[in-house]
Design a protein around this motif. Structure first.
Motif, PDB file in Angstrom:
ATOM      1  N   ILE A 223       3.733 -21.573   9.073  1.00 25.22           N
ATOM      2  CA  ILE A 223       5.070 -21.636   9.670  1.00 25.22           C
ATOM      3  C   ILE A 223       5.831 -20.326   9.453  1.00 25.22           C
ATOM      4  O   ILE A 223       6.764 -20.027  10.187  1.00 25.22           O
ATOM      5  CB  ILE A 223       5.913 -22.818   9.124  1.00 25.22           C
ATOM      6  N   ASP A 224       5.427 -19.573   8.444  1.00 28.13           N
ATOM      7  CA  ASP A 224       6.137 -18.328   8.143  1.00 28.13           C
ATOM      8  C   ASP A 224       5.338 -17.108   8.610  1.00 28.13           C
ATOM      9  O   ASP A 224       5.603 -15.984   8.184  1.00 28.13           O
ATOM     10  CB  ASP A 224       6.423 -18.227   6.636  1.00 28.13           C
ATOM     11  N   GLY A 225       4.373 -17.342   9.520  1.00 29.80           N
ATOM     12  CA  GLY A 225       3.495 -16.254   9.960  1.00 29.80           C
ATOM     13  C   GLY A 225       4.260 -15.051  10.495  1.00 29.80           C
ATOM     14  O   GLY A 225       3.961 -13.909  10.161  1.00 29.80           O
ATOM     15  N   LYS A 226       5.263 -15.326  11.311  1.00 32.79           N
ATOM     16  CA  LYS A 226       5.973 -14.218  11.941  1.00 32.79           C
ATOM     17  C   LYS A 226       6.741 -13.374  10.916  1.00 32.79           C
ATOM     18  O   LYS A 226       6.748 -12.136  10.999  1.00 32.79           O
ATOM     19  CB  LYS A 226       6.914 -14.751  13.012  1.00 32.79           C
ATOM     20  N   GLU A 227       7.371 -14.040   9.960  1.00 29.24           N
ATOM     21  CA  GLU A 227       8.052 -13.270   8.900  1.00 29.24           C
ATOM     22  C   GLU A 227       7.057 -12.377   8.163  1.00 29.24           C
ATOM     23  O   GLU A 227       7.365 -11.253   7.778  1.00 29.24           O
ATOM     24  CB  GLU A 227       8.640 -14.211   7.839  1.00 29.24           C
ATOM     25  N   LEU A 228       5.873 -12.951   7.934  1.00 34.75           N
ATOM     26  CA  LEU A 228       4.897 -12.244   7.109  1.00 34.75           C
ATOM     27  C   LEU A 228       4.295 -11.027   7.810  1.00 34.75           C
ATOM     28  O   LEU A 228       3.831 -10.102   7.139  1.00 34.75           O
ATOM     29  CB  LEU A 228       3.780 -13.203   6.681  1.00 34.75           C
ATOM     30  N   ILE A 229       4.284 -11.021   9.129  1.00 29.35           N
ATOM     31  CA  ILE A 229       3.653  -9.894   9.830  1.00 29.35           C
ATOM     32  C   ILE A 229       4.673  -8.893  10.366  1.00 29.35           C
ATOM     33  O   ILE A 229       4.300  -7.883  10.958  1.00 29.35           O
ATOM     34  CB  ILE A 229       2.742 -10.372  10.981  1.00 29.35           C
ATOM     35  N   THR A 230       5.947  -9.168  10.165  1.00 27.19           N
ATOM     36  CA  THR A 230       6.971  -8.237  10.661  1.00 27.19           C
ATOM     37  C   THR A 230       7.713  -7.545   9.517  1.00 27.19           C
ATOM     38  O   THR A 230       8.618  -6.746   9.765  1.00 27.19           O
ATOM     39  CB  THR A 230       8.014  -8.984  11.517  1.00 27.19           C
ATOM     40  N   GLY A 231       7.344  -7.875   8.278  1.00 24.94           N
ATOM     41  CA  GLY A 231       8.034  -7.261   7.145  1.00 24.94           C
ATOM     42  C   GLY A 231       9.342  -7.950   6.799  1.00 24.94           C
ATOM     43  O   GLY A 231      10.095  -7.464   5.949  1.00 24.94           O
ATOM     44  N   ARG A 232       9.623  -9.079   7.458  1.00 25.10           N
ATOM     45  CA  ARG A 232      10.897  -9.754   7.185  1.00 25.10           C
ATOM     46  C   ARG A 232      10.820 -10.733   6.014  1.00 25.10           C
ATOM     47  O   ARG A 232      11.841 -11.181   5.524  1.00 25.10           O
ATOM     48  CB  ARG A 232      11.362 -10.513   8.438  1.00 25.10           C
ATOM     49  N   ALA A 233       9.617 -11.074   5.599  1.00 25.19           N
ATOM     50  CA  ALA A 233       9.490 -12.017   4.482  1.00 25.19           C
ATOM     51  C   ALA A 233      10.095 -11.384   3.227  1.00 25.19           C
ATOM     52  O   ALA A 233       9.899 -10.202   2.961  1.00 25.19           O
ATOM     53  CB  ALA A 233       8.024 -12.352   4.244  1.00 25.19           C
ATOM     54  N   THR A 234      10.830 -12.171   2.484  1.00 27.36           N
ATOM     55  CA  THR A 234      11.532 -11.649   1.319  1.00 27.36           C
ATOM     56  C   THR A 234      10.808 -12.038   0.034  1.00 27.36           C
ATOM     57  O   THR A 234      10.661 -13.210  -0.269  1.00 27.36           O
ATOM     58  CB  THR A 234      12.967 -12.206   1.281  1.00 27.36           C
ATOM     59  N   TYR A 235      10.375 -11.028  -0.701  1.00 28.84           N
ATOM     60  CA  TYR A 235       9.787 -11.223  -2.029  1.00 28.84           C
ATOM     61  C   TYR A 235      10.844 -10.828  -3.060  1.00 28.84           C
ATOM     62  O   TYR A 235      11.905 -10.288  -2.706  1.00 28.84           O
ATOM     63  CB  TYR A 235       8.523 -10.373  -2.185  1.00 28.84           C
ATOM     64  N   THR A 236      10.525 -11.050  -4.310  1.00 30.74           N
ATOM     65  CA  THR A 236      11.547 -10.891  -5.347  1.00 30.74           C
ATOM     66  C   THR A 236      12.295  -9.562  -5.269  1.00 30.74           C
ATOM     67  O   THR A 236      13.523  -9.531  -5.244  1.00 30.74           O
ATOM     68  CB  THR A 236      10.912 -11.063  -6.743  1.00 30.74           C
ATOM     69  N   LEU A 237      11.546  -8.449  -5.208  1.00 27.99           N
ATOM     70  CA  LEU A 237      12.236  -7.160  -5.255  1.00 27.99           C
ATOM     71  C   LEU A 237      12.869  -6.783  -3.914  1.00 27.99           C
ATOM     72  O   LEU A 237      13.492  -5.732  -3.796  1.00 27.99           O
ATOM     73  CB  LEU A 237      11.294  -6.055  -5.750  1.00 27.99           C
ATOM     74  N   ASP A 238      12.716  -7.657  -2.920  1.00 26.16           N
ATOM     75  CA  ASP A 238      13.389  -7.439  -1.641  1.00 26.16           C
ATOM     76  C   ASP A 238      14.729  -8.165  -1.590  1.00 26.16           C
ATOM     77  O   ASP A 238      15.503  -7.985  -0.641  1.00 26.16           O
ATOM     78  CB  ASP A 238      12.529  -7.948  -0.473  1.00 26.16           C
ATOM     79  N   VAL A 239      14.975  -9.021  -2.573  1.00 28.36           N
ATOM     80  CA  VAL A 239      16.227  -9.777  -2.567  1.00 28.36           C
ATOM     81  C   VAL A 239      17.371  -8.817  -2.860  1.00 28.36           C
ATOM     82  O   VAL A 239      17.293  -8.015  -3.800  1.00 28.36           O
ATOM     83  CB  VAL A 239      16.198 -10.896  -3.640  1.00 28.36           C
ATOM     84  N   ASP A 240      18.393  -8.896  -2.049  1.00 30.88           N
ATOM     85  CA  ASP A 240      19.513  -7.973  -2.204  1.00 30.88           C
ATOM     86  C   ASP A 240      20.548  -8.565  -3.146  1.00 30.88           C
ATOM     87  O   ASP A 240      21.421  -9.312  -2.730  1.00 30.88           O
ATOM     88  CB  ASP A 240      20.115  -7.683  -0.826  1.00 30.88           C
ATOM     89  N   VAL A 241      20.408  -8.272  -4.407  1.00 27.49           N
ATOM     90  CA  VAL A 241      21.409  -8.703  -5.390  1.00 27.49           C
ATOM     91  C   VAL A 241      22.306  -7.494  -5.648  1.00 27.49           C
ATOM     92  O   VAL A 241      21.849  -6.500  -6.216  1.00 27.49           O
ATOM     93  CB  VAL A 241      20.743  -9.169  -6.701  1.00 27.49           C
ATOM     94  N   PRO A 242      23.556  -7.554  -5.216  1.00 27.02           N
ATOM     95  CA  PRO A 242      24.412  -6.361  -5.306  1.00 27.02           C
ATOM     96  C   PRO A 242      24.474  -5.817  -6.736  1.00 27.02           C
ATOM     97  O   PRO A 242      24.659  -6.579  -7.681  1.00 27.02           O
ATOM     98  CB  PRO A 242      25.783  -6.874  -4.845  1.00 27.02           C
ATOM     99  N   GLY A 243      24.268  -4.532  -6.834  1.00 30.76           N
ATOM    100  CA  GLY A 243      24.392  -3.879  -8.136  1.00 30.76           C
ATOM    101  C   GLY A 243      23.172  -3.973  -9.028  1.00 30.76           C
ATOM    102  O   GLY A 243      23.173  -3.420 -10.131  1.00 30.76           O
ATOM    103  N   ALA A 244      22.115  -4.679  -8.564  1.00 34.53           N
ATOM    104  CA  ALA A 244      20.935  -4.822  -9.432  1.00 34.53           C
ATOM    105  C   ALA A 244      20.233  -3.469  -9.561  1.00 34.53           C
ATOM    106  O   ALA A 244      19.867  -2.845  -8.567  1.00 34.53           O
ATOM    107  CB  ALA A 244      19.986  -5.871  -8.874  1.00 34.53           C
ATOM    108  N   LEU A 245      20.054  -3.030 -10.779  1.00 31.02           N
ATOM    109  CA  LEU A 245      19.566  -1.678 -11.041  1.00 31.02           C
ATOM    110  C   LEU A 245      18.051  -1.647 -11.272  1.00 31.02           C
ATOM    111  O   LEU A 245      17.525  -2.425 -12.079  1.00 31.02           O
ATOM    112  CB  LEU A 245      20.268  -1.110 -12.277  1.00 31.02           C
TER     113      LEU A 245
END
Ligand code: FES
Ligand code: FES
Lengths: 727, 150
Positions: A223-245
């Motif tokens: 079901i998540d095939g399209k996210e996975l092949i377009t680079g849109r799938a979000t993994y941990t270090l892709d999560v945008d936590v403001p200010g995370a260093l």
């Protein structure tokens, strides 16, 4: 088989539980939200057979608790016509989000594209339902997901009937809509608010019989095939936590080494982009504005390190300890002959392409963590304990994992990230670089196995397996998430071994023991746990025994398999795999067989070992009986991956220890299988002898490993006993 | 700190970065382009694989200074708007990804390969050195062959 019969059988499997009845009920919510509830007779606590006897089925053991907590699972229908299930189990690549979504779509009669599967945050009250492991998910979720969906459908139909003034029985559902006989239709979304007020559904809230399934059982893409092949799938270090260093940790040269002194902290703190340099129990954290700056600063750090606890040990010492730790084999009587084997398996890193990583934001009295976790409540407990907050002050957001293979059972990175964030007072995103992950990441315990068949003439009297393995780290056991303390679950590697390691043949008296060797190295559950080496080694022994008896290894397994379903799998493997076909010289076929997770699997591998130093598995065939398969495309993917695990661990990849340090540091020397090592042909055939759904995630690893090893042995005329072979 | 002008996925961007900063961290940490994945940082796993002026690169080992005024395509920029690139389409049809973490790199490597080799043989496919720990290689092989026909 009807659904009811299946459900009853599920209950019956749980020896000693009281018969329970599942009902779903309504949660007060603005749009339709249903939850399940178990009504127990007498005690609500399950009793299961003592796990010290072999062949305990972990999925069955956990089932009563997963059912018992299902009132707390959340399935809702939104006004924009989405069916949203807060998935308690984690997606790390095994495809469960697709398969569970299929169960829901099937019984709510929704289009699969209308089903969303966000991860549920850590919720300790979900107990075993939040333990993603031991290939239990499709078995454990089969009942709860379908019942929740069927109940929601019944309420939607009831709401539509009331709105239209029609008899609910006259309405039908499909494609996320309700249809009236006169042609009217309306979306589930349009009914979501009204359905939330339905107290008693006017149509059956029970799942449909399996015979009416149209989606479950059909090969279905992710079901998540399209996210996975377009680079849109979000993994941990892709999560945008403001200010995370961005943060990396300088780690000791030896496993478990300690910081004696940081020699140039001030100098490194003054480097461009560096925000903080702090000592933590596992090393020295460097926090910066980018990962480039963090790594540059880490490279500039000068730290004096104390040696780790095994700094005086290398592979030969460890192997010696393991060999000495096994129980002695029985001596043959005067009339008996023996077939013996000894096997060594190296440590193996899990090697997920996504290394350990986590984001943490620790405040004075609360914390948030983003991490790929297969047991989020354990991540929550470990983090809370590590930073001195109450468990409920820590929010854990489980994120899609970039591979696990057991690794993401452990919240090592979450704990480190939380400690660093607490120290510096800012959110951090922590990356384990690949060398960190290989040199300090957890590994499958190295093991040694001594095995013996005793024969009288051609009769197999007994089989003995005396194994030893480096201790499996059970400081925090995955099972500590289970709420019901009366469920007896393994508390050590040895008890896990005894709970899971069964030999599926008629070999007379079968005895096995595993002794653990205490060694301070980071070990872990690793896909299929002990089966991946212990059962693979047993299958190599089966070939040796067949050879002694001058029997064909496939025919011999068919003759010796301990039950009819296993025999059928092997027969099918023989014919569909074209066993015995002629092959060029230097090539051979090998077979491996395994029974676990309520399933039987056979693997046939064909290897080209013309150059024994660079063998290539050319073709693999899998035949499996895992009962009803929810998503054959997903199961096939699991078997393809497991075949690669078999190839890698038998032929190519492991970890050496020299003077207390892992020698390898990247995929350049931890030589996991790449395309050039993968079979050119792969087939999987599914049989269904009527059993309930079995587990697929780990099932094929031992069969594939054994098939590869046996093929190599037959192609080269050798008896490989140390794995990986080319190490 | 020098300023670099780049064309990333068809857009002009300018970034201030040290000359030796690997493109991967420029993309991920400065530009918020997270499709290229970190798996090793030394060019071994190829999870970060992207294109520089249409050719395959591993941005973890290419310093930003080598990218000035050049075209960079990451997985996010491969599709033509909502129309998937034929390689992505083949990946979808063959249901290739498991965890998916390596797949941006696998897809970008394949897209680069097919530009110069319209009909890759099994040996050509074997030469693709991207690691997939989940073991999706069989489906990758099928998808490459399908994309080559497209
Ligand atoms: S991260 Fe670039 S090749 Fe591994
Ligand atoms: S799909 Fe998981 S690493 Fe390739």
């Amino acid at each position: 088989m009807t659904e009811r019969a299946t459900a009853d059988k599920h209950t019956d499997t749980n020896a000693g539980t009281t018969r329970r009845r599942f009902v779903t009920f309504l949660i007060a919510a603005p749009t339709l939200t249903v939850a399940g509830r178990w009504l127990g007779e007498g005690t609500a606590r399950a009793q299961i057979a003592n796990v010290s006897t072999p062949e305990v089925d972990l999925a069955a053991a956990l089932q009563p608790e997963v059912d018992a907590v299902s009132p707390l699972m959340r399935l809702r229908v939104t006004e924009d016509n989405r069916v949203v299930f807060e998935a308690p189990r984690a997606e790390v690549g095994q495809g469960i989000s697709t398969a569970v979504a299929m169960l829901i779509a099937e019984d709510i009669d929704a289009r699969l594209v209308d089903v969303d599967m966000p991860h549920s945050n850590a919720r300790p009250e979900l107990g075993a339902a939040q333990l993603t492991g031991a290939s239990t998910t499709m078995r454990n979720m089969w009942g709860p997901a379908r019942r929740l969906a069927a109940d929601a459908r019944a309420r939607l139909v009831t709401a539509a009937a009331e709105r239209w003034g029609l008899n609910a029985d006259s309405l039908t559902t499909r494609d996320t809509h309700v249809f009236a006989p006169d042609g009217r239709s309306t979306s589930y979304g349009s009914l979501a608010v009204d359905a939330s007020k339905v107290a008693v559904p006017a149509v059956s809230p029970l799942p449909k019989p399996v015979s009416e399934h149209t989606l479950v059982g059909t090969p279905t893409p992710r079901i998540d095939g399209k996210e996975l092949i377009t680079g849109r799938a979000t993994y941990t270090l892709d999560v945008d936590v403001p200010g995370a260093l961005p943060t990396v940790v300088a780690r000791p040269p030896t496993i478990g080494g300690t910081v004696t002194a940081i020699d140039n902290a001030a100098q490194v703190r003054a480097m461009p982009g560096v925000v903080a340099v702090v000592e933590i129990p596992t090393g020295v954290a460097v926090v910066a504005t980018t990962f480039h700056h963090a790594q540059q600063a880490r490279a500039a750090l000068s730290v004096s390190w104390g040696p780790g606890p095994i700094a005086d040990l290398s592979d030969a010492d460890i192997r010696g300890r393991l060999q000495n730790a096994t129980d002695p084999l029985l001596a043959p009587s005067l009339l008996q002959s023996t077939v013996d084997g000894e096997f060594d398996f190296a440590f193996v890193n899990h090697g997920p392409v996504e290394t350990n990583c986590a984001i943490a934001d620790v405040r004075a009295d609360s914390a948030e963590v983003w991490v790929a976790s297969k047991i989020p409540p354990i991540a929550q407990t470990v983090v809370a304990t590590g930073i001195g907050l109450p468990q409920n002050a820590v929010t854990v957001h489980p994120i899609r994992g970039g591979g696990s293979f057991g690794r993401k059972l452990y919240p090592d990175a979450a704990l480190e990230a939380a400690r660093i964030s607490q120290r510096i007072g800012d959110p951090v995103k922590l990356l384990w670089t690949r060398d960190d992950d290989v040199k300090h990441g957890r590994m499958r315990p190295a093991s040694h196995h001594k095995m013996r068949f005793l024969l009288t003439g051609d009769i197999v009297d007994s089989f003995e397996n005396r194994s030893a393995a480096v201790q499996l780290d059970m400081d925090v056991t995955p099972f500590s998430v289970v709420i019901d303390t009366s469920i007896e679950l393994p508390t050590s590697g040895a008890s896990f071994y005894h709970a899971t390691q069964a030999t599926p043949y008629k070999f007379g008296t079968t005895t096995k023991t595993l002794n653990e060797v205490q060694l301070d190295v980071p070990t872990a559950f690793w896909r299929s746990v002990y089966s991946g080496h212990n059962r693979a080694a047993e299958e190599i022994m089966v070939d040796r025994l067949a050879s002694r008896l001058r029997k064909d290894p496939m025919r011999f397994r068919i003759d010796m398999a301990s039950n009819a379903d296993a025999v059928e799998v092997l027969r099918q493997l023989k014919s569909r795999g074209n066993w015995g076909r002629s092959l060029p010289s230097g090539w051979a076929q090998g077979v491996g067989f395994h029974t676990e997770y309520n399933a039987h699997i056979g693997c046939l591998a064909e290897i080209d070992a013309t150059n024994p130093d660079a063998p290539r598995v050319m073709r693999t065939v899998i035949v499996v009986d895992m009962g009803l398969v929810v998503n054959p495309a997903g199961a096939e993917a699991q078997f393809q991956g497991s075949v690669i695990d078999g190839i890698a661990t038998i032929l190519l990849a492991g970890n050496h220890i020299t003077n207390g340090a892992v020698v390898e540091s990247s995929y350049a020397d931890f030589t996991w299988a790449k395309q050039a090592s993968s079979p050119l042909e792969f087939e999987a055939h599914f049989l269904n002898t009527g059993r309930e759904t079995g587990g697929a995630g780990e099932l094929a690893v031992p069969a594939a490993a054994a098939a590869v090893a046996n093929a190599y042995a037959r192609a080269t005329g050798t008896f490989p006993s140390q794995f990986p072979i080319n190490f | 700190m020098p300023t670099y002008k780049l064309f990333v996925n068809g857009e002009h961007v300018s970034v201030d970065a040290p000359a030796d900063m690997p493109l991967l961290w420029v993309l991920r940490d400065l530009l918020g382009i997270t499709g290229p994945k970190y798996g090793c940082g030394i060019g071994a796993c190829r999870a970060c694989t992207s294109h520089l002026n249409g050719k395959e690169i591993q941005p973890c080992v290419v310093p930003i200074a080598d990218c000035a005024n050049k075209h960079i395509t990451t997985i996010e920029g491969l599709a033509d708007g909502e129309t998937l690139h034929p390689v992505q389409q083949a990946w979808l049809e063959e249901d290739v990804p498991q965890c998916g973490f390596c797949q941006p790199g696998q897809i970008m490597a394949t897209a680069a390969l097919l530009k110069t080799n319209k009909n890759p043989s099994d040996a050509d496919i074997d030469a693709i050195a991207n690691v997939c720990r989940c073991g999706t290689y069989c489906r990758i092989r099928k998808a490459i062959k399908k994309a080559a026909q497209a």
